[in-house]
Design a protein around this motif. Structure first.
Motif, PDB file in Angstrom:
ATOM      1  N   LEU A   1      16.554  30.986  30.992  1.00 39.97           N
ATOM      2  CA  LEU A   1      17.962  31.588  31.052  1.00 39.97           C
ATOM      3  C   LEU A   1      18.942  30.815  31.869  1.00 39.97           C
ATOM      4  O   LEU A   1      20.123  31.213  31.568  1.00 39.97           O
ATOM      5  N   GLU A   2      18.760  29.984  32.651  1.00 39.88           N
ATOM      6  CA  GLU A   2      19.498  29.168  33.229  1.00 39.88           C
ATOM      7  C   GLU A   2      20.584  28.543  32.368  1.00 39.88           C
ATOM      8  O   GLU A   2      22.030  28.572  32.601  1.00 39.88           O
TER       9      GLU A   2
ATOM     10  N   ALA B   1      23.345  31.280  31.719  1.00 35.34           N
ATOM     11  CA  ALA B   1      24.082  31.583  33.294  1.00 35.34           C
ATOM     12  C   ALA B   1      24.966  30.460  33.627  1.00 35.34           C
ATOM     13  O   ALA B   1      25.946  30.764  34.175  1.00 35.34           O
TER      14      ALA B   1
ATOM     15  N   LEU C   1      19.347  36.395  35.911  1.00 38.67           N
ATOM     16  CA  LEU C   1      18.797  34.935  36.482  1.00 38.67           C
ATOM     17  C   LEU C   1      18.782  35.188  37.848  1.00 38.67           C
ATOM     18  O   LEU C   1      17.468  34.752  38.397  1.00 38.67           O
TER      19      LEU C   1
ATOM     20  N   TYR D   1      22.095  47.962  32.590  1.00 35.65           N
ATOM     21  CA  TYR D   1      20.776  47.784  32.428  1.00 35.65           C
ATOM     22  C   TYR D   1      19.843  48.143  33.601  1.00 35.65           C
ATOM     23  O   TYR D   1      20.338  47.703  34.462  1.00 35.65           O
TER      24      TYR D   1
ATOM     25  N   LEU E   1      10.487  31.225  32.583  1.00 31.21           N
ATOM     26  CA  LEU E   1      11.330  32.112  31.939  1.00 31.21           C
ATOM     27  C   LEU E   1      12.918  31.808  32.519  1.00 31.21           C
ATOM     28  O   LEU E   1      13.999  31.744  31.730  1.00 31.21           O
ATOM     29  N   LEU E   2      12.672  31.683  33.768  1.00 34.22           N
ATOM     30  CA  LEU E   2      14.012  31.257  34.629  1.00 34.22           C
ATOM     31  C   LEU E   2      14.759  30.109  33.733  1.00 34.22           C
ATOM     32  O   LEU E   2      16.154  30.058  33.845  1.00 34.22           O
TER      33      LEU E   2
ATOM     34  N   LEU F   1      15.757  37.042  38.874  1.00 28.72           N
ATOM     35  CA  LEU F   1      14.258  36.250  38.576  1.00 28.72           C
ATOM     36  C   LEU F   1      14.027  35.172  39.591  1.00 28.72           C
ATOM     37  O   LEU F   1      12.915  34.555  39.757  1.00 28.72           O
TER      38      LEU F   1
ATOM     39  N   PRO G   1      27.719  38.180  34.060  1.00 29.77           N
ATOM     40  CA  PRO G   1      26.671  36.673  33.567  1.00 29.77           C
ATOM     41  C   PRO G   1      25.949  36.104  35.001  1.00 29.77           C
ATOM     42  O   PRO G   1      26.400  35.963  36.003  1.00 29.77           O
ATOM     43  N   GLY G   2      24.688  36.085  34.537  1.00 30.97           N
ATOM     44  CA  GLY G   2      23.641  35.296  35.480  1.00 30.97           C
ATOM     45  C   GLY G   2      23.115  36.364  36.370  1.00 30.97           C
ATOM     46  O   GLY G   2      22.182  36.081  37.162  1.00 30.97           O
TER      47      GLY G   2
ATOM     48  N   ASP H   1      28.184  31.135  31.914  1.00 25.89           N
ATOM     49  CA  ASP H   1      28.640  32.410  31.953  1.00 25.89           C
ATOM     50  C   ASP H   1      28.537  33.205  30.771  1.00 25.89           C
ATOM     51  O   ASP H   1      29.536  33.861  30.293  1.00 25.89           O
ATOM     52  N   ILE H   2      27.541  32.796  30.371  1.00 26.23           N
ATOM     53  CA  ILE H   2      27.209  33.678  29.039  1.00 26.23           C
ATOM     54  C   ILE H   2      26.121  34.812  29.373  1.00 26.23           C
ATOM     55  O   ILE H   2      25.180  34.547  30.067  1.00 26.23           O
ATOM     56  N   ASN H   3      26.581  36.095  29.112  1.00 22.20           N
ATOM     57  CA  ASN H   3      26.007  37.294  29.635  1.00 22.20           C
ATOM     58  C   ASN H   3      24.605  37.490  28.709  1.00 22.20           C
ATOM     59  O   ASN H   3      24.724  37.467  27.551  1.00 22.20           O
ATOM     60  N   LEU H   4      23.524  37.784  29.367  1.00 23.53           N
ATOM     61  CA  LEU H   4      22.207  38.167  28.614  1.00 23.53           C
ATOM     62  C   LEU H   4      22.070  39.561  28.294  1.00 23.53           C
ATOM     63  O   LEU H   4      22.416  40.204  29.145  1.00 23.53           O
ATOM     64  N   SER H   5      22.340  40.188  27.148  1.00 29.31           N
ATOM     65  CA  SER H   5      22.208  41.521  26.847  1.00 29.31           C
ATOM     66  C   SER H   5      20.771  42.234  26.771  1.00 29.31           C
ATOM     67  O   SER H   5      20.542  43.199  26.983  1.00 29.31           O
ATOM     68  N   ARG H   6      19.933  41.248  26.434  1.00 28.13           N
ATOM     69  CA  ARG H   6      18.592  41.689  26.377  1.00 28.13           C
ATOM     70  C   ARG H   6      17.573  40.572  26.435  1.00 28.13           C
ATOM     71  O   ARG H   6      17.770  39.291  25.868  1.00 28.13           O
ATOM     72  N   VAL H   7      16.429  40.727  27.202  1.00 21.19           N
ATOM     73  CA  VAL H   7      15.477  39.527  27.271  1.00 21.19           C
ATOM     74  C   VAL H   7      14.212  40.418  27.050  1.00 21.19           C
ATOM     75  O   VAL H   7      13.778  41.227  27.737  1.00 21.19           O
ATOM     76  N   GLU H   8      13.249  40.106  26.283  1.00 21.14           N
ATOM     77  CA  GLU H   8      12.001  40.564  26.105  1.00 21.14           C
ATOM     78  C   GLU H   8      11.011  39.691  25.675  1.00 21.14           C
ATOM     79  O   GLU H   8      11.160  38.483  24.803  1.00 21.14           O
TER      80      GLU H   8
ATOM     81  N   VAL I   1       9.177  40.717  31.181  1.00 26.05           N
ATOM     82  CA  VAL I   1      10.609  41.075  31.752  1.00 26.05           C
ATOM     83  C   VAL I   1      11.244  41.928  30.515  1.00 26.05           C
ATOM     84  O   VAL I   1      11.208  41.238  29.227  1.00 26.05           O
ATOM     85  N   GLU I   2      11.534  43.144  30.658  1.00 24.27           N
ATOM     86  CA  GLU I   2      12.253  43.909  29.684  1.00 24.27           C
ATOM     87  C   GLU I   2      13.530  44.540  30.095  1.00 24.27           C
ATOM     88  O   GLU I   2      13.441  45.018  31.461  1.00 24.27           O
ATOM     89  N   SER I   3      14.378  44.541  29.280  1.00 28.65           N
ATOM     90  CA  SER I   3      15.705  45.359  29.837  1.00 28.65           C
ATOM     91  C   SER I   3      16.016  46.569  29.030  1.00 28.65           C
ATOM     92  O   SER I   3      15.390  46.703  27.866  1.00 28.65           O
TER      93      SER I   3
END
Lengths: 268, 268
Positions: free
Chosen positions: A200-201, A204, B197, B225, A196-197, B200, B193-194, A207-214, B213-215
């Motif tokens: 997501l890298e 990151a 990450l 979050y 998963l890391l 994790l 951002p990041g 510089d793109i923000n993650l607003s939800r990860v499920e 992983v849930e936000s």
């Protein structure tokens, strides 16, 4: 343009759908049925809950988006507002969806400690019952208090900051790359520490923000997961496309679905 | 030892609770009420759904675990098995929870295309109605077919691989560090951002697999979050403790809650 959402009339999904269309709205009873109606061309748009404990669950929506090919074209955020609705103040039962009853527990304990509480299929169903039966009060959005029904009390929910979120879905041909948020489903078809890391890298690094990860079980085998990822960036952006190319390489034995880019609309 | 879960008798939560205790089981109507009962000492154990689209939602459980201080002491995984249950085959309505009706749609379309479908508050409530009314069939776990009720058909759900997952929760004093899985809630009180990450990476650096992983919005401000993280490692392990120390440093303006370590039990 026909829009389909969770019924009956007066659900929070119905309110969210009303905020995005002036045309016809029809109702079905599950998120999967909404997804299928849009995929089959029976409806042009669907409105599905993504964070809402009353109608449908996150789980059901995540699975529908993984299994049915759809575009996400908008996100709608609306506050939860519960009202006590009845023909008069002389009721001996409060009926509503069990989650709505739970969300109003503090108010009910203080003001109606001796009144029975009865769980029914939906907040909208509780309004129908209150309309037929003078001894029953319903809990639903205050806009449901019309005709013979009066608003006994408003904003009776425990937490005023509670909000619900919906996706507007459309056929895959209407997928857009414009809009400030984007959603993806990634099925890597692999499972190892750090997977998963690695997925997501690429965001990151840009510089793109993650607003939800499920994560959701893929259903293929135990311990095998799909990942639902929302980012605060549009598919039209070069950095988003570059991140997705890296992710596609990581998921070479699986797949990556771009659900689309969209903007968020706040409805009061 | 008193265990509390989602009622009424015959829910999937009740089945999961029965698998973990031989003592008394009592019922409430929301996940938050279960959490409060265990926190207040009214019950010794609670059984809450973590992946289940019928009783309670992931959202409701995540929020209860973030807001109420509880220990997770076990995970129970059980397959969804829906059966058609009625006094005879002469019924004209099938009632159940809307998600159960949706999960059995293919079977109902093929075998009972002209029978009305009526959403009710729970699968267990549909059994109660079928017991009272010979014209109504319910959909619930096959074990509910007793007394005057017969099993009209078994395993009528669309996807046989569907399973539901529950956490067994206990007072925080019973938190365990033994067990092969661990759960945490992390509130970094920051958003850049990041960030996810960085939270994790301490696990990946130590070859610890993330199983979920849930936000969730913190409710403090928009875009803020909480993260719910499950890992395939025990709190008794030195690597898990070292990873958590790094995460606590990252969340220095917020907090990290160790929900506990536990084993997974599969129930048929």
């Amino acid at each position: 343009m026909e829009t389909v959402t969770l019924g009956p009339t007066g659900t929070y999904s119905h309110r969210a759908a009303s905020a995005v269309t002036d045309d016809g709205i029809s109702f079905v009873e599950s998120v999967r049925a909404i997804a299928d109606a849009v995929a089959n061309g029976d409806a042009d748009r669907g409105v599905v809950p993504i964070e809402n404990s009353i109608e449908g669950s996150v789980t059901e929506t995540l699975d529908a988006l993984a299994e049915v090919d759809l575009a996400v074209v908008r996100e709608v955020v609306t506050p939860i507002r519960h009202a006590l609705i009845a023909q008069s103040e002389n009721f001996d039962t409060v009926a509503s969806h069990s989650q709505a009853l739970a969300q109003c527990r503090t108010y009910l304990d203080e003001n109606y400690p001796d009144v029975d509480r009865e769980p029914v299929a939906s907040t909208a169903r509780s309004v129908e019952i209150a309309r037929e039966d003078p001894t029953v009060a319903g809990i639903a959005h205050p806009d449901n208090a019309d005709g013979d029904l009066q608003l006994v009390a408003s904003d009776i929910q425990d937490k005023s900051s509670n909000s619900t979120r919906f996706f507007v879905v459309a056929p895959p041909s209407e997928r857009s790359e414009a809009g400030g948020k984007s959603s993806f489903v990634v099925y890597p078809n692999a499972n190892y520490p750090g997977l998963l890391l690695e997925l997501l890298e690429p965001f990151a690094d840009r510089d793109i923000n993650l607003s939800r990860v499920e994560s959701r079980p893929s259903g293929e085998r135990l311990g095998d997961y799909l990942f639902h990822i929302d980012v605060d960036a549009g598919l039209y952006e070069e950095r988003t496309q570059a991140a997705l190319e890296e992710i596609e390489a990581l998921a070479e034995n699986g797949w990556v679905r771009r659900l689309g880019s969209y903007d968020v609309e706040h409805v009061v």
